[in-house]
Write a protein that holds these residues in place. Structure first.
Motif, PDB file in Angstrom:
ATOM      1  N   TYR A 289     -11.368   0.572  76.443  1.00 22.03           N
ATOM      2  CA  TYR A 289     -12.489   1.008  75.604  1.00 22.03           C
ATOM      3  C   TYR A 289     -11.975   1.724  74.350  1.00 22.03           C
ATOM      4  O   TYR A 289     -12.450   1.460  73.234  1.00 22.03           O
ATOM      5  CB  TYR A 289     -13.397   1.947  76.397  1.00 22.03           C
ATOM      6  N   LEU A 290     -10.994   2.600  74.520  1.00 22.64           N
ATOM      7  CA  LEU A 290     -10.432   3.317  73.370  1.00 22.64           C
ATOM      8  C   LEU A 290      -9.749   2.360  72.392  1.00 22.64           C
ATOM      9  O   LEU A 290      -9.826   2.542  71.168  1.00 22.64           O
ATOM     10  CB  LEU A 290      -9.438   4.373  73.850  1.00 22.64           C
ATOM     11  N   LEU A 291      -9.086   1.337  72.920  1.00 23.44           N
ATOM     12  CA  LEU A 291      -8.423   0.359  72.050  1.00 23.44           C
ATOM     13  C   LEU A 291      -9.444  -0.471  71.273  1.00 23.44           C
ATOM     14  O   LEU A 291      -9.238  -0.776  70.087  1.00 23.44           O
ATOM     15  CB  LEU A 291      -7.512  -0.547  72.872  1.00 23.44           C
ATOM     16  N   PHE A 292     -10.546  -0.859  71.920  1.00 26.67           N
ATOM     17  CA  PHE A 292     -11.606  -1.574  71.212  1.00 26.67           C
ATOM     18  C   PHE A 292     -12.229  -0.685  70.138  1.00 26.67           C
ATOM     19  O   PHE A 292     -12.590  -1.154  69.054  1.00 26.67           O
ATOM     20  CB  PHE A 292     -12.686  -2.034  72.191  1.00 26.67           C
ATOM     21  N   LEU A 293     -12.348   0.601  70.444  1.00 22.58           N
ATOM     22  CA  LEU A 293     -12.868   1.557  69.463  1.00 22.58           C
ATOM     23  C   LEU A 293     -11.914   1.659  68.270  1.00 22.58           C
ATOM     24  O   LEU A 293     -12.356   1.647  67.110  1.00 22.58           O
ATOM     25  CB  LEU A 293     -13.041   2.924  70.125  1.00 22.58           C
ATOM     26  N   ALA A 294     -10.615   1.727  68.552  1.00 24.94           N
ATOM     27  CA  ALA A 294      -9.623   1.775  67.479  1.00 24.94           C
ATOM     28  C   ALA A 294      -9.655   0.495  66.644  1.00 24.94           C
ATOM     29  O   ALA A 294      -9.525   0.537  65.409  1.00 24.94           O
ATOM     30  CB  ALA A 294      -8.229   1.982  68.069  1.00 24.94           C
ATOM     31  N   LEU A 295      -9.853  -0.645  67.320  1.00 21.48           N
ATOM     32  CA  LEU A 295      -9.958  -1.920  66.607  1.00 21.48           C
ATOM     33  C   LEU A 295     -11.121  -1.901  65.619  1.00 21.48           C
ATOM     34  O   LEU A 295     -10.994  -2.393  64.494  1.00 21.48           O
ATOM     35  CB  LEU A 295     -10.131  -3.061  67.614  1.00 21.48           C
ATOM     36  N   SER A 296     -12.243  -1.335  66.034  1.00 27.08           N
ATOM     37  CA  SER A 296     -13.410  -1.289  65.145  1.00 27.08           C
ATOM     38  C   SER A 296     -13.126  -0.427  63.914  1.00 27.08           C
ATOM     39  O   SER A 296     -13.543  -0.764  62.802  1.00 27.08           O
ATOM     40  CB  SER A 296     -14.633  -0.753  65.902  1.00 27.08           C
ATOM     41  N   PHE A 297     -12.397   0.679  64.092  1.00 23.64           N
ATOM     42  CA  PHE A 297     -12.049   1.537  62.956  1.00 23.64           C
ATOM     43  C   PHE A 297     -11.099   0.820  62.000  1.00 23.64           C
ATOM     44  O   PHE A 297     -11.262   0.882  60.782  1.00 23.64           O
ATOM     45  CB  PHE A 297     -11.413   2.842  63.450  1.00 23.64           C
ATOM     46  N   ILE A 298     -10.075   0.160  62.558  1.00 29.42           N
ATOM     47  CA  ILE A 298      -9.095  -0.555  61.723  1.00 29.42           C
ATOM     48  C   ILE A 298      -9.770  -1.687  60.956  1.00 29.42           C
ATOM     49  O   ILE A 298      -9.539  -1.870  59.748  1.00 29.42           O
ATOM     50  CB  ILE A 298      -7.952  -1.101  62.606  1.00 29.42           C
ATOM     51  N   LEU A 299     -10.606  -2.446  61.636  1.00 34.35           N
ATOM     52  CA  LEU A 299     -11.304  -3.555  60.997  1.00 34.35           C
ATOM     53  C   LEU A 299     -12.236  -3.062  59.895  1.00 34.35           C
ATOM     54  O   LEU A 299     -12.278  -3.639  58.799  1.00 34.35           O
ATOM     55  CB  LEU A 299     -12.102  -4.320  62.056  1.00 34.35           C
ATOM     56  N   SER A 300     -12.970  -1.996  60.165  1.00 30.40           N
ATOM     57  CA  SER A 300     -13.906  -1.453  59.177  1.00 30.40           C
ATOM     58  C   SER A 300     -13.168  -0.939  57.947  1.00 30.40           C
ATOM     59  O   SER A 300     -13.627  -1.120  56.814  1.00 30.40           O
ATOM     60  CB  SER A 300     -14.727  -0.321  59.797  1.00 30.40           C
ATOM     61  N   ARG A 301     -12.026  -0.302  58.177  1.00 28.16           N
ATOM     62  CA  ARG A 301     -11.238   0.214  57.060  1.00 28.16           C
ATOM     63  C   ARG A 301     -10.645  -0.934  56.234  1.00 28.16           C
ATOM     64  O   ARG A 301     -10.644  -0.909  54.999  1.00 28.16           O
ATOM     65  CB  ARG A 301     -10.124   1.116  57.584  1.00 28.16           C
ATOM     66  N   PHE A 302     -10.142  -1.955  56.933  1.00 29.59           N
ATOM     67  CA  PHE A 302      -9.547  -3.106  56.256  1.00 29.59           C
ATOM     68  C   PHE A 302     -10.574  -3.840  55.399  1.00 29.59           C
ATOM     69  O   PHE A 302     -10.266  -4.295  54.296  1.00 29.59           O
ATOM     70  CB  PHE A 302      -8.947  -4.048  57.297  1.00 29.59           C
ATOM     71  N   MET A 303     -11.808  -3.946  55.907  1.00 31.85           N
ATOM     72  CA  MET A 303     -12.857  -4.662  55.193  1.00 31.85           C
ATOM     73  C   MET A 303     -13.662  -3.765  54.254  1.00 31.85           C
ATOM     74  O   MET A 303     -14.574  -4.243  53.579  1.00 31.85           O
ATOM     75  CB  MET A 303     -13.815  -5.303  56.201  1.00 31.85           C
ATOM     76  N   ALA A 304     -13.316  -2.481  54.205  1.00 30.27           N
ATOM     77  CA  ALA A 304     -14.021  -1.522  53.346  1.00 30.27           C
ATOM     78  C   ALA A 304     -15.529  -1.550  53.601  1.00 30.27           C
ATOM     79  O   ALA A 304     -16.341  -1.591  52.677  1.00 30.27           O
ATOM     80  CB  ALA A 304     -13.714  -1.805  51.873  1.00 30.27           C
ATOM     81  N   PHE A 305     -15.910  -1.519  54.888  1.00 27.95           N
ATOM     82  CA  PHE A 305     -17.318  -1.522  55.249  1.00 27.95           C
ATOM     83  C   PHE A 305     -17.994  -0.227  54.798  1.00 27.95           C
ATOM     84  O   PHE A 305     -17.360   0.829  54.724  1.00 27.95           O
ATOM     85  CB  PHE A 305     -17.481  -1.643  56.767  1.00 27.95           C
ATOM     86  N   SER A 306     -19.286  -0.322  54.541  1.00 22.96           N
ATOM     87  CA  SER A 306     -20.088   0.873  54.307  1.00 22.96           C
ATOM     88  C   SER A 306     -20.201   1.657  55.620  1.00 22.96           C
ATOM     89  O   SER A 306     -19.889   1.147  56.695  1.00 22.96           O
ATOM     90  CB  SER A 306     -21.482   0.491  53.821  1.00 22.96           C
ATOM     91  N   ARG A 307     -20.667   2.912  55.530  1.00 26.09           N
ATOM     92  CA  ARG A 307     -20.800   3.727  56.741  1.00 26.09           C
ATOM     93  C   ARG A 307     -21.731   3.062  57.756  1.00 26.09           C
ATOM     94  O   ARG A 307     -21.450   3.053  58.951  1.00 26.09           O
ATOM     95  CB  ARG A 307     -21.322   5.122  56.402  1.00 26.09           C
ATOM     96  N   LYS A 308     -22.826   2.492  57.284  1.00 30.12           N
ATOM     97  CA  LYS A 308     -23.782   1.839  58.189  1.00 30.12           C
ATOM     98  C   LYS A 308     -23.145   0.670  58.920  1.00 30.12           C
ATOM     99  O   LYS A 308     -23.355   0.468  60.114  1.00 30.12           O
ATOM    100  CB  LYS A 308     -25.017   1.377  57.403  1.00 30.12           C
ATOM    101  N   ARG A 309     -22.340  -0.110  58.200  1.00 28.84           N
ATOM    102  CA  ARG A 309     -21.701  -1.265  58.831  1.00 28.84           C
ATOM    103  C   ARG A 309     -20.537  -0.839  59.725  1.00 28.84           C
ATOM    104  O   ARG A 309     -20.234  -1.503  60.721  1.00 28.84           O
ATOM    105  CB  ARG A 309     -21.238  -2.256  57.770  1.00 28.84           C
ATOM    106  N   LYS A 310     -19.879   0.272  59.391  1.00 32.49           N
ATOM    107  CA  LYS A 310     -18.836   0.809  60.269  1.00 32.49           C
ATOM    108  C   LYS A 310     -19.432   1.183  61.624  1.00 32.49           C
ATOM    109  O   LYS A 310     -18.860   0.890  62.676  1.00 32.49           O
ATOM    110  CB  LYS A 310     -18.186   2.035  59.631  1.00 32.49           C
ATOM    111  N   ILE A 311     -20.578   1.853  61.588  1.00 36.37           N
ATOM    112  CA  ILE A 311     -21.256   2.237  62.830  1.00 36.37           C
ATOM    113  C   ILE A 311     -21.626   0.995  63.639  1.00 36.37           C
ATOM    114  O   ILE A 311     -21.436   0.942  64.858  1.00 36.37           O
ATOM    115  CB  ILE A 311     -22.505   3.080  62.522  1.00 36.37           C
ATOM    116  N   ALA A 312     -22.138  -0.023  62.950  1.00 44.02           N
ATOM    117  CA  ALA A 312     -22.489  -1.265  63.629  1.00 44.02           C
ATOM    118  C   ALA A 312     -21.269  -1.890  64.301  1.00 44.02           C
ATOM    119  O   ALA A 312     -21.328  -2.326  65.463  1.00 44.02           O
ATOM    120  CB  ALA A 312     -23.109  -2.241  62.639  1.00 44.02           C
ATOM    121  N   SER A 313     -20.141  -1.920  63.595  1.00 48.70           N
ATOM    122  CA  SER A 313     -18.922  -2.526  64.124  1.00 48.70           C
ATOM    123  C   SER A 313     -18.436  -1.795  65.370  1.00 48.70           C
ATOM    124  O   SER A 313     -17.923  -2.419  66.312  1.00 48.70           O
ATOM    125  CB  SER A 313     -17.825  -2.522  63.056  1.00 48.70           C
TER     126      SER A 313
END
Length: 324
Positions: free
Chosen positions: A242-266
């Protein structure tokens, strides 16, 4: 954090304790019929989402780059994470090699059909993005997940898996009620009705949480395989996953420069895994109930962790918003 969010989290904690104390409500054929009730509640959530969705947000569906990346993370990167974690650190703790297939099944599952979008909405993220990805992911998952998981199960009888039935269930649970909601969106409900729907969705989510946790506790408590599965080790492995999937979502959101709303969704898309698809799949792989249990245990433990983790994330995201 807003008062209604604190109330929601308090209710979630209470239901967790209740499900742990009285897990028999999660047995098939019990008074509430959880296998049917969960599907009905999820359909209601999709119906309400269809009513509430804004027309301009729906057209974001046609911007496929972000959706494709999310699906690649779900069906490819997450599976690699699960495989590496198990093979490098946990392989020797289990007597049954089928635990590996269970980890692969868990890792390859798409996001939950309804609850991820509600968690996203409560956290004030892009719930439309979550909704669209849950529909895409669960549609693709009908075909991708059996292929990935079946590779690790030599004696799997492919003909026992009914893709058509699961596709029909997905249509009835998600696509049909969502389409009906879209059709009724033209009625333009007033503010009072919108407020009612907002809190009604939270009630539906809490009901799904309770039924899902009860089912997990019931199946774990009533299985006889504890001698072959170290429950603490499996709990630790699924928690790290679960923690690794959570880390994946942060890395992906940062790489794609998602907005805060889309980061939360990811975050909720990549950490929530659907038992609605996973359990029927596990039951279709084998005729033996003991083999099914080996396959299901990682998903059952993860279900407990993802509900707890999602509730904690609501609190943390609310605190971060307050600081900003």
């Amino acid at each position: 954090m807003r008062k209604q969010d604190i109330v929601f989290l308090a209710c979630a904690v209470f239901l967790f304790i209740l499900a742990f104390s009285f897990p028999s409500i999660g047995s098939k054929g019990s008074l509430l019929h959880p296998e049917k009730a969960t599907s009905f509640l999820a359909a209601l959530i999709f119906f309400i989402n269809g009513i509430e969705i804004k027309k301009e947000k729906w057209f974001e569906f046609f911007y496929l780059r972000d959706c494709l990346l999310i699906q690649a993370a779900t069906f490819l990167i997450s599976v690699l994470i699960g495989l590496l974690l198990h093979e490098l650190f946990f392989k020797n703790f289990y007597l049954s090699p089928l635990i590996l297939a269970g980890i692969v099944l868990l890792s390859s599952l798409p996001t939950t059909v309804a609850s991820a979008s509600i968690f996203t909405k409560i956290a004030e993220g892009d719930s439309t993005f979550t909704l669209i990805n849950s529909i895409i992911g669960n549609t693709l998952g009908l075909f991708i997940v059996p292929l990935i998981t079946g590779y690790f199960i030599p004696n799997w009888h492919r003909e026992s898996f009914d893709t058509g039935l699961l596709a029909l269930n997905l249509f009835l649970i998600a696509l049909l009620p969502f389409s009906l909601g879209l059709a009724l969106r033209k009625l333009n409900p007033g503010d009072a009705i919108k407020l009612f729907l907002k809190y009604f969705q939270r009630f539906l989510l809490l009901a799904i949480v309770y039924l899902s946790l009860s089912e997990s506790f019931f199946q774990i408590d009533n299985d006889f395989l504890s001698a072959k599965i170290s429950y603490p080790i499996l709990l630790l492995e699924t928690f790290i996953l679960y923690l690794l999937f959570l880390a994946l979502s942060f890395i992906l959101s940062r790489f794609m420069a998602f907005s805060r709303k889309r980061k939360i969704a990811s975050i909720f898309i990549l950490t929530q895994k659907t038992a609605v698809l996973g359990i029927p799949l596990a039951e279709s792989f084998f005729l033996s109930s003991s083999e099914q249990s080996f396959l299901l245990f990682p998903l059952l433990f993860y279900t407990l962790i993802q509900w707890t983790g999602s509730s904690a994330l609501l609190f943390l995201l609310g605190q971060k918003e307050k600081l900003n």
